[in-house]
Design a protein around this motif. Structure first.
Motif, PDB file in Angstrom:
ATOM      1  N   PHE A 141       1.295  -4.477 -13.410  1.00 31.53           N
ATOM      2  CA  PHE A 141       2.723  -3.848 -12.936  1.00 31.53           C
ATOM      3  C   PHE A 141       2.545  -2.581 -12.028  1.00 31.53           C
ATOM      4  CE2 PHE A 141       5.168  -5.741 -16.761  1.00 31.53           C
ATOM      5  CZ  PHE A 141       4.908  -6.884 -16.502  1.00 31.53           C
ATOM      6  N   ASP A 142       1.520  -1.872 -12.793  1.00 31.08           N
ATOM      7  CA  ASP A 142       1.127  -0.343 -12.218  1.00 31.08           C
ATOM      8  C   ASP A 142       0.647  -0.567 -10.644  1.00 31.08           C
ATOM      9  OD1 ASP A 142       2.531   0.664 -14.241  1.00 31.08           O
ATOM     10  OD2 ASP A 142       0.385   1.266 -15.248  1.00 31.08           O
ATOM     11  N   PHE A 143      -0.084  -1.716 -10.691  1.00 31.87           N
ATOM     12  CA  PHE A 143      -0.904  -2.220  -9.411  1.00 31.87           C
ATOM     13  C   PHE A 143      -0.002  -2.139  -8.375  1.00 31.87           C
ATOM     14  CE2 PHE A 143      -3.137  -5.230  -6.723  1.00 31.87           C
ATOM     15  CZ  PHE A 143      -4.352  -4.236  -6.499  1.00 31.87           C
ATOM     16  N   GLY A 144       1.059  -2.600  -8.471  1.00 31.06           N
ATOM     17  CA  GLY A 144       2.366  -2.801  -7.650  1.00 31.06           C
ATOM     18  C   GLY A 144       2.441  -1.410  -6.603  1.00 31.06           C
ATOM     19  N   LEU A 145       2.212  -0.324  -7.297  1.00 32.99           N
ATOM     20  CA  LEU A 145       2.319   1.070  -6.654  1.00 32.99           C
ATOM     21  C   LEU A 145       1.181   1.194  -5.387  1.00 32.99           C
ATOM     22  CD1 LEU A 145       3.391   3.142  -9.472  1.00 32.99           C
ATOM     23  CD2 LEU A 145       4.746   2.925  -7.414  1.00 32.99           C
ATOM     24  N   GLY A 146       0.305   0.307  -5.237  1.00 33.72           N
ATOM     25  CA  GLY A 146      -0.650   0.593  -4.131  1.00 33.72           C
ATOM     26  C   GLY A 146      -1.416   1.290  -4.034  1.00 33.72           C
ATOM     27  N   LEU A 147      -1.281   2.394  -3.077  1.00 34.06           N
ATOM     28  CA  LEU A 147      -1.936   3.480  -2.708  1.00 34.06           C
ATOM     29  C   LEU A 147      -1.853   4.492  -4.129  1.00 34.06           C
ATOM     30  CD1 LEU A 147      -3.915   4.699  -0.588  1.00 34.06           C
ATOM     31  CD2 LEU A 147      -2.061   5.847   0.147  1.00 34.06           C
ATOM     32  N   MET A 148      -0.948   4.840  -4.655  1.00 31.54           N
ATOM     33  CA  MET A 148      -0.941   5.560  -5.742  1.00 31.54           C
ATOM     34  C   MET A 148      -1.644   5.271  -6.823  1.00 31.54           C
ATOM     35  SD  MET A 148       3.544   6.739  -6.017  1.00 31.54           S
ATOM     36  CE  MET A 148       3.050   7.877  -7.281  1.00 31.54           C
ATOM     37  N   PHE A 149      -1.564   3.699  -7.087  1.00 28.20           N
ATOM     38  CA  PHE A 149      -2.420   3.278  -8.276  1.00 28.20           C
ATOM     39  C   PHE A 149      -3.959   3.511  -7.887  1.00 28.20           C
ATOM     40  CE2 PHE A 149      -4.754  -0.018 -10.042  1.00 28.20           C
ATOM     41  CZ  PHE A 149      -4.343  -0.052 -11.456  1.00 28.20           C
ATOM     42  N   LEU A 164       0.859  -1.068   0.126  1.00 33.49           N
ATOM     43  CA  LEU A 164       0.102  -0.047   0.086  1.00 33.49           C
ATOM     44  C   LEU A 164       0.839   1.074  -0.048  1.00 33.49           C
ATOM     45  CD1 LEU A 164      -3.092   0.487   0.056  1.00 33.49           C
ATOM     46  CD2 LEU A 164      -2.642   0.883   2.508  1.00 33.49           C
ATOM     47  N   VAL A 165       1.933   1.447   0.790  1.00 33.75           N
ATOM     48  CA  VAL A 165       2.792   2.420   1.014  1.00 33.75           C
ATOM     49  C   VAL A 165       4.004   1.909   0.974  1.00 33.75           C
ATOM     50  CG1 VAL A 165       3.518   4.526   2.570  1.00 33.75           C
ATOM     51  CG2 VAL A 165       1.290   3.466   2.664  1.00 33.75           C
ATOM     52  N   PRO A 166       4.810   2.299  -0.336  1.00 36.61           N
ATOM     53  CA  PRO A 166       6.131   1.769  -0.532  1.00 36.61           C
ATOM     54  C   PRO A 166       7.145   2.014   0.464  1.00 36.61           C
ATOM     55  CG  PRO A 166       5.309   2.895  -2.604  1.00 36.61           C
ATOM     56  CD  PRO A 166       4.181   2.997  -1.427  1.00 36.61           C
ATOM     57  N   THR A 225      12.645   5.873  -3.235  1.00 33.60           N
ATOM     58  CA  THR A 225      13.267   5.394  -4.521  1.00 33.60           C
ATOM     59  C   THR A 225      11.855   5.129  -5.517  1.00 33.60           C
ATOM     60  OG1 THR A 225      15.399   4.742  -3.587  1.00 33.60           O
ATOM     61  CG2 THR A 225      14.689   3.979  -5.680  1.00 33.60           C
ATOM     62  N   VAL A 226      11.148   4.524  -4.943  1.00 30.84           N
ATOM     63  CA  VAL A 226       9.908   3.933  -5.718  1.00 30.84           C
ATOM     64  C   VAL A 226       9.177   5.166  -6.163  1.00 30.84           C
ATOM     65  CG1 VAL A 226       7.778   2.537  -5.537  1.00 30.84           C
ATOM     66  CG2 VAL A 226      10.198   1.771  -4.833  1.00 30.84           C
ATOM     67  N   PHE A 227       8.939   6.082  -5.064  1.00 34.86           N
ATOM     68  CA  PHE A 227       7.995   7.247  -5.332  1.00 34.86           C
ATOM     69  C   PHE A 227       8.555   8.133  -6.329  1.00 34.86           C
ATOM     70  CE2 PHE A 227       6.392  11.549  -3.896  1.00 34.86           C
ATOM     71  CZ  PHE A 227       5.439  11.371  -4.211  1.00 34.86           C
ATOM     72  N   LEU A 228      10.175   8.360  -6.279  1.00 32.28           N
ATOM     73  CA  LEU A 228      10.719   9.287  -7.095  1.00 32.28           C
ATOM     74  C   LEU A 228      10.702   8.595  -8.638  1.00 32.28           C
ATOM     75  CD1 LEU A 228      13.666  10.611  -5.642  1.00 32.28           C
ATOM     76  CD2 LEU A 228      11.970  11.824  -6.545  1.00 32.28           C
ATOM     77  N   LEU A 229      10.798   7.392  -8.734  1.00 33.29           N
ATOM     78  CA  LEU A 229      10.529   6.566 -10.110  1.00 33.29           C
ATOM     79  C   LEU A 229       9.296   6.876 -10.636  1.00 33.29           C
ATOM     80  CD1 LEU A 229      12.333   2.903 -10.027  1.00 33.29           C
ATOM     81  CD2 LEU A 229      12.661   4.950 -11.460  1.00 33.29           C
ATOM     82  N   ALA A 230       8.147   6.633  -9.835  1.00 38.45           N
ATOM     83  CA  ALA A 230       6.822   6.880 -10.280  1.00 38.45           C
ATOM     84  C   ALA A 230       6.495   8.195 -10.657  1.00 38.45           C
ATOM     85  CB  ALA A 230       5.732   6.434  -9.351  1.00 38.45           C
ATOM     86  N   ALA A 235       8.719   0.916 -11.362  1.00 40.34           N
ATOM     87  CA  ALA A 235       8.340   1.539  -9.892  1.00 40.34           C
ATOM     88  C   ALA A 235       7.429   0.225  -9.145  1.00 40.34           C
ATOM     89  CB  ALA A 235       7.811   2.901  -9.797  1.00 40.34           C
ATOM     90  N   GLY A 236       6.490   0.051 -10.126  1.00 41.25           N
ATOM     91  CA  GLY A 236       5.271  -1.087  -9.590  1.00 41.25           C
ATOM     92  C   GLY A 236       5.945  -2.350  -9.134  1.00 41.25           C
ATOM     93  N   LEU A 237       6.669  -2.944 -10.199  1.00 39.66           N
ATOM     94  CA  LEU A 237       7.342  -4.283 -10.005  1.00 39.66           C
ATOM     95  C   LEU A 237       8.590  -3.942  -8.694  1.00 39.66           C
ATOM     96  CD1 LEU A 237       8.044  -5.065 -13.718  1.00 39.66           C
ATOM     97  CD2 LEU A 237       6.590  -5.944 -11.977  1.00 39.66           C
ATOM     98  N   LEU A 238       9.148  -2.907  -8.698  1.00 41.31           N
ATOM     99  CA  LEU A 238      10.159  -2.888  -7.482  1.00 41.31           C
ATOM    100  C   LEU A 238       9.337  -2.792  -6.012  1.00 41.31           C
ATOM    101  CD1 LEU A 238      12.653  -0.467  -8.613  1.00 41.31           C
ATOM    102  CD2 LEU A 238      13.124  -2.710  -8.475  1.00 41.31           C
ATOM    103  N   ASN A 239       8.062  -2.329  -5.966  1.00 40.03           N
ATOM    104  CA  ASN A 239       7.354  -2.228  -4.859  1.00 40.03           C
ATOM    105  C   ASN A 239       6.762  -3.694  -4.647  1.00 40.03           C
ATOM    106  OD1 ASN A 239       6.682  -0.894  -2.595  1.00 40.03           O
ATOM    107  ND2 ASN A 239       4.215  -0.745  -3.557  1.00 40.03           N
TER     108      ASN A 239
END
Lengths: 131, 49
Positions: A74-82, A20-22, A41-46, A111-115
């Motif tokens: 893949f994008d769903f991996g970003l949790g709350l951002m998605f 939910l929150v990277p 890092t994940v947030f900046l990539l997104a 970013a999603g995959l890394l999360n």
């Protein structure tokens, strides 16, 4: 037996939080610096991806056929951002006029995959598989 | 490509290595591999297409 099930429930909660929150899972586990760094890092990539003209794929995107669903996963991996993107509508549609739009899409997907990997790492730590 | 390589190498090194020394070594290894392979693939695509 009860302790084991409580441990599993806690691990699932931590994994959910990490998705939910990277970085949130690591912060919850007391690894604030590591969690903060991973999250930023994940947030900046997104954010760079969105700035380049990328967007979050979803079920309404059918331009790429089946690939849209794969990219959406893949994008769903970003949790709350998605979730917020789908609710509030930011970065929800494609910008083909931007020459960097495809790069942006790739940044968001990575970013999603890394999360997902970060959430799995938090799960491993919470069940004691990793120190 | 450099921003992408730094970000991915940082996350990989943080979740795959335990020690500080191992993390930094792994970071530079992954970062270098991304850059070198990226340049090679880019040149191959440029020449072929």
């Amino acid at each position: 037996m009860k302790i084991e099930s409580e441990k599993n429930a806690s691990a699932i909660f931590i994994t959910f939080l990490a998705w939910l929150v990277p970085g949130g899972g690591h912060v919850y586990l007391g690894r604030t610096l590591k969690g903060g760094f991973l999250g930023i890092t994940v947030f900046l990539l997104a954010v760079i991806g969105i700035y380049l003209g990328g967007h979050f794929y979803g079920s309404s995107d059918n331009g790429y056929g089946f690939l849209s669903y794969v990219f959406g996963f893949f994008d769903f991996g970003l949790g709350l951002m998605f979730v917020l993107s789908k609710i509030l509508g930011y970065a929800a549609s494609d910008y083909p006029q931007y020459t960097t739009a495809e790069y942006g899409n790739v940044f968001i997907m990575i970013a999603g995959l890394l999360n997902y990997l970060i959430a799995l790492d938090a799960f491993d730590i919470s069940i004691g598989r990793k120190s | 490509m450099i921003v992408f390589s730094i970000s991915v190498a940082a996350v990989f090194s943080l979740i795959n290595r335990e020690t500080k020394d191992g993390k930094s070594k792994y970071f530079f290894k992954v970062f270098g591999e991304f850059l070198i392979i990226g340049f090679i693939v880019a040149w191959i695509i440029y020449i072929l297409f």
